[in-house]
Design an enzyme around this catalytic site. Structure first.
Site, PDB file in Angstrom:
ATOM      1  N   THR A 136      94.313  47.111  19.693  1.00  0.00           N
ATOM      2  CA  THR A 136      94.299  48.465  20.262  1.00  0.00           C
ATOM      3  C   THR A 136      93.104  48.813  21.138  1.00  0.00           C
ATOM      4  O   THR A 136      93.090  49.868  21.776  1.00  0.00           O
ATOM      5  CB  THR A 136      94.305  49.491  19.111  1.00  0.00           C
ATOM      6  OG1 THR A 136      93.268  49.132  18.174  1.00  0.00           O
ATOM      7  CG2 THR A 136      95.627  49.498  18.389  1.00  0.00           C
ATOM      8  N   GLU A 137      92.069  47.979  21.183  1.00  0.00           N
ATOM      9  CA  GLU A 137      90.778  48.401  21.729  1.00  0.00           C
ATOM     10  C   GLU A 137      90.855  49.003  23.133  1.00  0.00           C
ATOM     11  O   GLU A 137      90.191  49.998  23.439  1.00  0.00           O
ATOM     12  CB  GLU A 137      89.792  47.229  21.708  1.00  0.00           C
ATOM     13  CG  GLU A 137      89.212  46.920  20.330  1.00  0.00           C
ATOM     14  CD  GLU A 137      90.119  46.113  19.443  1.00  0.00           C
ATOM     15  OE1 GLU A 137      89.690  45.734  18.350  1.00  0.00           O
ATOM     16  OE2 GLU A 137      91.282  45.849  19.841  1.00  0.00           O
ATOM     17  N   VAL A 138      91.651  48.385  24.021  1.00  0.00           N
ATOM     18  CA  VAL A 138      91.690  48.870  25.412  1.00  0.00           C
ATOM     19  C   VAL A 138      92.214  50.300  25.509  1.00  0.00           C
ATOM     20  O   VAL A 138      91.903  51.016  26.464  1.00  0.00           O
ATOM     21  CB  VAL A 138      92.535  47.940  26.309  1.00  0.00           C
ATOM     22  CG1 VAL A 138      91.840  46.602  26.500  1.00  0.00           C
ATOM     23  CG2 VAL A 138      93.944  47.749  25.755  1.00  0.00           C
ATOM     24  N   TRP A 140      91.291  52.735  23.909  1.00  0.00           N
ATOM     25  CA  TRP A 140      90.161  53.657  23.760  1.00  0.00           C
ATOM     26  C   TRP A 140      89.001  53.302  24.692  1.00  0.00           C
ATOM     27  O   TRP A 140      87.894  53.772  24.508  1.00  0.00           O
ATOM     28  CB  TRP A 140      89.683  53.681  22.303  1.00  0.00           C
ATOM     29  CG  TRP A 140      90.812  53.716  21.328  1.00  0.00           C
ATOM     30  CD1 TRP A 140      91.118  52.790  20.376  1.00  0.00           C
ATOM     31  CD2 TRP A 140      91.829  54.722  21.223  1.00  0.00           C
ATOM     32  NE1 TRP A 140      92.250  53.151  19.681  1.00  0.00           N
ATOM     33  CE2 TRP A 140      92.710  54.331  20.182  1.00  0.00           C
ATOM     34  CE3 TRP A 140      92.092  55.924  21.905  1.00  0.00           C
ATOM     35  CZ2 TRP A 140      93.820  55.091  19.809  1.00  0.00           C
ATOM     36  CZ3 TRP A 140      93.196  56.673  21.530  1.00  0.00           C
ATOM     37  CH2 TRP A 140      94.037  56.260  20.505  1.00  0.00           C
ATOM     38  N   LEU A 142      87.624  50.414  24.983  1.00  0.00           N
ATOM     39  CA  LEU A 142      86.776  49.427  24.327  1.00  0.00           C
ATOM     40  C   LEU A 142      87.325  48.030  24.601  1.00  0.00           C
ATOM     41  O   LEU A 142      88.376  47.883  25.223  1.00  0.00           O
ATOM     42  CB  LEU A 142      86.742  49.700  22.818  1.00  0.00           C
ATOM     43  CG  LEU A 142      86.277  51.099  22.401  1.00  0.00           C
ATOM     44  CD1 LEU A 142      86.555  51.330  20.917  1.00  0.00           C
ATOM     45  CD2 LEU A 142      84.794  51.291  22.703  1.00  0.00           C
TER      46      LEU A 142
END
Length: 266
Positions: A136-138, A140, A142
């Site tokens: 999921t990072e991208v 947010w 990140l």
């Protein structure tokens, strides 16, 4: 809030169960949970009869990635403090990855962000049929820098280039197809499936298992040692991205339950 973010016990067979124990936030990781994983690995490493480690999450979900409220609190601190956070996170995953005994992850419900890195660092992963996954990072603003090596080991660069870029969710069957999990079981049978796998591992020679795992790790993307230059680079990238304007907007969009305005916050 839960008093002990990580629980562990060791049975007479040498089988340790390590339980992520922040169910009130779907076992999202913060400094306490990271420290708890490292402490559990320290204590278990002292046990001469340790044969297998089983990793599980308490509650409805295995692990929901980073606690974004905690991340947002870390973000404005110094670069050195941010690097320390990323370093500890990396080391917790790597301790699982390089443990010289077999590790088995039992996954139910959500397994997002850093959770996908955690299971990629385990030798065997069994998912319940209700499990859902996402890198999921991208979403947010990140990056998943410190778990990209483990993910490349587990699902290959081609699949990382899809799922780490889209951030999309996918179910247990797709996770098995791409190699993120080895087996899918009905939720009610997850513990039974895990127990069968543990028995299979216990039937094998401990020294042979350790040597076989070490040989496999020699050709591993994820076998980056904590004193390697590559390790330092991943930690710096992970922590620096957290302090960008884009990450600030992504985390704000999460807190405010709205779509991120990437154009207006470039």
């Amino acid at each position: 809030m839960t008093a002990n973010p990580v629980l562990w016990n060791l049975d007479a067979r040498g089988v340790a169960t390590v339980t992520l124990n922040r169910p009130e936030v779907n076992n999202a990781y913060d400094g306490g949970l990271i420290g708890g994983v490292l402490a559990a690995m320290d204590e278990l490493g002292k046990k001469p009869n340790l044969r297998v480690v089983v990793l599980r999450g308490n509650g409805k979900h295995f692990q929901a990635g980073a606690d974004l409220k905690w991340i947002n609190g870390v973000r404005p601190k110094s670069a050195e403090e941010n690097e320390a956070v990323s370093r500890a996170t990396f080391e917790a995953v790597q301790r699982l990855n390089t443990l010289p005994i077999p590790t088995v992850a039992l996954v139910q419900g959500g397994c997002f962000g850093g959770g996908t890195g955690v299971i990629s660092a385990c030798d065997v992963v069994i998912a319940a049929d209700n499990a859902m996954f996402s890198i999921t990072e991208v979403r947010w603003g990140l990056t998943a820098a410190i778990i990209i090596p483990q993910l490349c080991d587990a699902i290959g660069v081609r699949q990382v280039r899809r799922y780490a870029l889209t951030g999309e969710r996918f179910g247990a069957d797709e996770a098995r197809r791409i190699g993120l999990v080895h087996e899918v079981a009905p939720l009610a049978d997850l513990e039974t499936a895990g127990a069968k796998m543990v028995e299979q591992l216990l039937a094998n020679g401990p020294e042979a298992l350790a040597e076989t795992k070490a040989l496999a790790m020699e050709s591993s993307f994820g076998g980056v040692a904590v004193d390697d230059a590559a390790y330092a680079r991943l930690v710096k990238m992970h922590s620096a991205r957290r302090q960008t304007k884009e990450a600030s907007e992504g985390l704000a969009s999460f807190a405010e339950k709205r779509a991120a305005d990437w154009e207006g916050n470039a």
